[in-house]
Scaffold this motif. Structure first.
Motif, PDB file in Angstrom:
ATOM      1  N   MET A   1       0.705  -1.220   0.083  1.00 14.89           N
ATOM      2  CA  MET A   1      -0.072  -0.113  -0.029  1.00 14.89           C
ATOM      3  C   MET A   1       1.023   1.285   0.067  1.00 14.89           C
ATOM      4  SD  MET A   1      -2.880   1.188   2.637  1.00 14.89           S
ATOM      5  CE  MET A   1      -3.930  -0.231   2.409  1.00 14.89           C
ATOM      6  N   THR A   2       0.501   2.041  -0.956  1.00 15.36           N
ATOM      7  CA  THR A   2       1.270   3.469  -1.028  1.00 15.36           C
ATOM      8  C   THR A   2       1.193   4.299   0.341  1.00 15.36           C
ATOM      9  OG1 THR A   2       1.119   3.436  -3.340  1.00 15.36           O
ATOM     10  CG2 THR A   2       1.683   5.596  -2.265  1.00 15.36           C
ATOM     11  N   LYS A   3       2.225   4.866   0.608  1.00 10.30           N
ATOM     12  CA  LYS A   3       2.109   5.865   2.090  1.00 10.30           C
ATOM     13  C   LYS A   3       2.507   7.181   1.339  1.00 10.30           C
ATOM     14  CE  LYS A   3       4.122   2.489   5.139  1.00 10.30           C
ATOM     15  NZ  LYS A   3       5.184   2.128   6.225  1.00 10.30           N
ATOM     16  N   HIS A   4       1.760   8.130   2.415  1.00 10.07           N
ATOM     17  CA  HIS A   4       1.663   9.340   1.941  1.00 10.07           C
ATOM     18  C   HIS A   4       2.330  10.218   3.212  1.00 10.07           C
ATOM     19  CE1 HIS A   4      -1.520   9.050  -1.621  1.00 10.07           C
ATOM     20  NE2 HIS A   4      -0.209   8.621  -1.662  1.00 10.07           N
ATOM     21  N   PHE A   5       2.859  11.588   3.055  1.00 17.69           N
ATOM     22  CA  PHE A   5       3.526  12.041   4.222  1.00 17.69           C
ATOM     23  C   PHE A   5       3.040  13.559   4.158  1.00 17.69           C
ATOM     24  CE2 PHE A   5       5.903   8.639   2.351  1.00 17.69           C
ATOM     25  CZ  PHE A   5       6.074   7.581   3.564  1.00 17.69           C
ATOM     26  N   LEU A   6       2.857  13.949   5.226  1.00 20.13           N
ATOM     27  CA  LEU A   6       2.401  15.467   5.497  1.00 20.13           C
ATOM     28  C   LEU A   6       3.615  16.132   6.129  1.00 20.13           C
ATOM     29  CD1 LEU A   6       0.261  17.671   6.079  1.00 20.13           C
ATOM     30  CD2 LEU A   6      -0.013  16.698   8.509  1.00 20.13           C
ATOM     31  N   GLY A   7       4.047  17.144   5.471  1.00 20.28           N
ATOM     32  CA  GLY A   7       4.987  18.390   6.194  1.00 20.28           C
ATOM     33  C   GLY A   7       4.293  19.609   6.472  1.00 20.28           C
ATOM     34  N   ILE A   8       4.490  20.092   7.587  1.00 19.91           N
ATOM     35  CA  ILE A   8       4.073  21.342   7.928  1.00 19.91           C
ATOM     36  C   ILE A   8       5.326  22.294   8.184  1.00 19.91           C
ATOM     37  CG2 ILE A   8       2.890  22.583   9.921  1.00 19.91           C
ATOM     38  CD1 ILE A   8       0.654  20.174  10.142  1.00 19.91           C
ATOM     39  N   ASP A   9       5.074  23.532   7.861  1.00 19.32           N
ATOM     40  CA  ASP A   9       6.235  24.681   8.085  1.00 19.32           C
ATOM     41  C   ASP A   9       5.524  25.678   8.775  1.00 19.32           C
ATOM     42  OD1 ASP A   9       8.765  25.886   7.554  1.00 19.32           O
ATOM     43  OD2 ASP A   9       7.795  27.487   6.170  1.00 19.32           O
ATOM     44  N   ILE A  19       1.385  17.773   1.264  1.00 22.64           N
ATOM     45  CA  ILE A  19       1.270  16.099   1.147  1.00 22.64           C
ATOM     46  C   ILE A  19       2.078  15.652  -0.027  1.00 22.64           C
ATOM     47  CG2 ILE A  19       0.002  14.140   1.071  1.00 22.64           C
ATOM     48  CD1 ILE A  19      -2.458  15.661   2.633  1.00 22.64           C
ATOM     49  N   LEU A  20       2.994  14.718   0.432  1.00 27.72           N
ATOM     50  CA  LEU A  20       3.778  13.966  -0.533  1.00 27.72           C
ATOM     51  C   LEU A  20       3.384  12.712  -0.715  1.00 27.72           C
ATOM     52  CD1 LEU A  20       7.300  15.357  -0.288  1.00 27.72           C
ATOM     53  CD2 LEU A  20       5.763  16.145  -1.518  1.00 27.72           C
ATOM     54  N   ASN A  21       3.712  11.723  -1.930  1.00 29.74           N
ATOM     55  CA  ASN A  21       3.747  10.450  -2.021  1.00 29.74           C
ATOM     56  C   ASN A  21       5.070   9.924  -1.664  1.00 29.74           C
ATOM     57  OD1 ASN A  21       4.882  10.790  -4.253  1.00 29.74           O
ATOM     58  ND2 ASN A  21       3.280  10.295  -5.604  1.00 29.74           N
ATOM     59  N   GLU A  22       5.031   8.541  -1.891  1.00 27.59           N
ATOM     60  CA  GLU A  22       6.490   7.920  -1.646  1.00 27.59           C
ATOM     61  C   GLU A  22       7.594   8.359  -2.658  1.00 27.59           C
ATOM     62  OE1 GLU A  22       5.272   3.751  -1.485  1.00 27.59           O
ATOM     63  OE2 GLU A  22       5.943   3.730   0.552  1.00 27.59           O
TER      64      GLU A  22
END
Length: 303
Positions: A1-9, A19-22
């Motif tokens: 399953m593809t994971k996604h990632f949240l970045g907050i500045d 939000i980025l994908n792998e």
């Protein structure tokens, strides 16, 4: 399953999210203004906690999976990248605040200069085989980040990359770190009025005056660029990077008015054995670099 990632500045007037994908594609980005309550540290914490909860909950409902998260912020980070330990004169209420405990999920924290560096490296240079990179962020102050052997180097106390606090004039004004004549003072937006005898209030004003042929403005501007060139040549001798990237608002605003004389000064000062010279580039990610880098940091440290 593809994971996604949240970045907050966490910035001075805005909270940016990405939000980025792998593979590093940007799936979503937005920002929220906070300047009306910028001095209220409890507001900041509640605002950021609410933003993370909103994004993670929305994502979970839509995709039926969790979202790994990291936060980019100014200051020194603890060794486990869980909280800001020291943030002088800015958002002190966030110091020692444990985001993971508050949100009951693993939240990584990364210095904003490190985050911008990671964003540029992962997006544009890692795939080119670059292994050693230095980035400077030129804005209100001067921050940065270092890539060594393909990895972000944070150093002891996570303070690696604070190149703005190096000395370029030994008899100059001291910084908050007690270093005299810092690069940050020579280049940063905060000290323009002092450096120009009160004539200009911002680097933008100084650069515009230089473009218009004002002799004093040209002298002050080129003095700043010269000191930056000396600093970069010195850092090249110490770190031996393949590439130096310049980001931040000053770089974006000045563009060739910065890069062209800087390259001339690098030609004057850089040690170039057998003609080899370090590559010098302007950053490409712009104002969302911190959030993008945080998302990459969440991906690279995914548990």
């Amino acid at each position: 399953m593809t994971k996604h990632f949240l970045g907050i500045d966490i910035g001075g007037t805005k909270i940016k999210t990405v939000i980025l994908n792998e593979v590093g594609d940007i799936l979503e980005q937005d920002e929220v203004l906070t300047e009306d309550d910028a001095i209220d540290t409890e507001f900041w914490k509640k605002k950021i906690v609410a933003k993370i909860a909103e994004k993670t909950n929305q994502y979970a409902e839509k995709n039926n999976r969790s979202l790994q998260c990291a936060i980019s912020a100014p200051g020194l980070v603890d060794k486990k990248n869980q909280m800001i330990l020291h943030m002088p004169e800015r958002l002190q209420g966030i110091e020692n605040f444990n985001w993971s405990e508050e949100l009951q999920q693993d939240i990584k924290i990364i210095n904003d200069g490190h985050s911008a560096c990671l964003a540029e490296y992962e997006s544009f240079y890692k795939g080119q085989g670059i292994r050693h990179m230095l980035m400077l962020t030129l804005g209100t102050g001067v921050g940065g980040g270092i890539i060594v052997n393909g990895d972000l180097y944070q150093g002891d106390l996570q303070r690696a990359g604070h190149v703005g606090h190096m000395t370029v004039a030994y008899n100059g004004a001291p910084t908050m770190t007690n270093m005299p004549g810092s690069l940050e003072h020579a280049v940063g937006n905060f000290s323009v009025s002092e450096r120009t005898q009160g004539r200009y209030k911002s680097v933008r004003e100084l650069v515009d005056a230089h473009k218009n042929g004002e002799e004093n403005a040209t002298g002050w501007w080129l003095e700043s660029v010269q000191k930056l060139g000396v600093a970069l040549a010195s850092l090249t001798n110490i770190l031996s990077p393949e590439l130096i990237v310049l980001g931040g608002g000053i770089t974006a605003g000045a563009k060739d008015v910065l890069m062209e004389p800087l390259r001339d000064f690098m030609t004057r000062y850089e040690w170039r054995p057998k003609g080899y010279k370090v590559k010098l580039e302007a950053a490409r990610h712009g104002s969302f670099a911190g959030a993008i880098g945080a998302a990459f940091f969440a991906r690279n440290n995914n548990s």
